[in-house]
Design an enzyme around this catalytic site. Structure first.
Site, short mmCIF file in Angstrom:
data_model
loop_
_atom_site.label_atom_id
_atom_site.label_comp_id
_atom_site.label_asym_id
_atom_site.label_seq_id
_atom_site.Cartn_x
_atom_site.Cartn_y
_atom_site.Cartn_z
N GLU A 165 -4.27 7.05 0.40
CA GLU A 165 -3.44 6.01 1.01
C GLU A 165 -4.36 5.21 1.92
O GLU A 165 -4.83 5.71 2.94
CB GLU A 165 -2.30 6.65 1.81
CG GLU A 165 -1.41 5.67 2.53
CD GLU A 165 -0.39 6.35 3.41
OE1 GLU A 165 0.17 5.67 4.30
OE2 GLU A 165 -0.15 7.56 3.24
N ASP A 178 2.47 2.93 14.00
CA ASP A 178 1.28 3.78 14.04
C ASP A 178 1.07 4.38 15.42
O ASP A 178 1.31 3.73 16.43
CB ASP A 178 0.04 2.97 13.65
CG ASP A 178 0.08 2.51 12.21
OD1 ASP A 178 0.66 3.23 11.38
OD2 ASP A 178 -0.46 1.42 11.90
#
Length: 267
Positions: free
Chosen positions: A54, A65
């Site tokens: 990924e 994030d």
């Protein structure tokens, strides 16, 4: 180009479930600490037991994030990373190792680039598909059409807070796997994988999912093994990014190999 009829990602996950506990998915941001180093690091993952890569596209507003990934993506952007460099990275990684590479990106960069152009360039680079953390299926018609045309996989997210209707929608719209977010909030390695993950995967299976991977918070082989007791794949991000930041390609390779031990333990 004719659309692909078989998902390489789903085929890889099914194969790994047949021959081991399941699949290991490894995340790294493109361009960190440099474009060349990020390519070498991704190749090192594949050479040390990671089944699917990924590859994150650095973005200026990475709201989902955690601090480790945010810092890495900001470093990449400060180093001059541009979206087109993501396609370069995919092309060079897939030329060196035979593993599916999924791009992970927020939706706005795809819109700015052009949805069909993005799909075509990803196919040309050898990419397998796209993970879109901030795109929900009922707002993703343009991407669903483009990915159907190009044969790219599309991975939508499911969270413990998702309604049953939303889970069914994510299952119906995803190709490759459904990304089960094991904890609420932002990414980051945690000492314990949230017990909500097991319930979420069960709900996704009841909604018809045949391929589900769990991410957010996995940082050890023991946690990989635990997740693979009930899911088809385990996704590791922050632990790998931290390893790359602290010790370079050699260290991230060692961490990947250690994590892969969690896929090899007998059921």
């Amino acid at each position: 180009m004719s659309p692909v009829t078989t998902s390489r990602v789903e085929t890889t996950i099914a194969r790994r479930n047949a021959e081991s506990k399941g699949a290991l998915v490894g995340y790294l941001p493109a361009g960190f600490p440099s474009l060349a180093a990020s390519i070498d690091a991704a190749v090192a993952l594949a050479e040390n037991g990671v089944d699917i890569i990924e590859l994150g596209l650095p973005y200026s507003d990475p709201v989902m994030d955690g601090p480790v990934i945010q810092q890495a993506t900001q470093t990449a952007l400060q180093g001059g990373f541009r979206l087109r460099d993501g396609f370069t990275a995919v092309r060079e990684i897939t030329a060196r190792v035979d593993v599916p590479v999924l791009l992970m990106t927020y939706w706005n960069p795809v819109l700015q680039y052009g949805v069909d152009r993005f799909a075509d360039d990803l196919v040309a680079a050898g990419g397998a598909g796209l993970i879109t953390p901030d795109l929900i299926p009922d707002e993703g018609a343009a991407w669903i059409d483009a990915s159907d045309r190009s044969g790219l996989d599309r991975v939508f997210l499911a969270a413990p807070s998702s309604t049953d209707a939303r889970l069914r929608q994510a299952v119906a719209s995803s190709r490759g796997f459904v990304y089960a977010v094991s904890t609420m909030g932002i990414t980051g390695a945690r000492d314990d994988v949230d017990t909500a993950a097991r319930t979420l995967v069960k709900r996704l299976r009841e909604a018809g999912a045949t391929s589900t991977c769990v991410g957010l918070g996995i940082s050890s082989a023991a946690q990989v093994s635990e997740v693979l007791d009930y899911a088809d794949g385990a996704i590791v991000g922050s632990a790998l990014v931290r390893a790359l930041a602290e010790g370079g390609v050699e260290h991230v390779a060692a961490v990947a190999a250690a994590l892969a031990d969690g896929t090899r333990k007998a059921k």
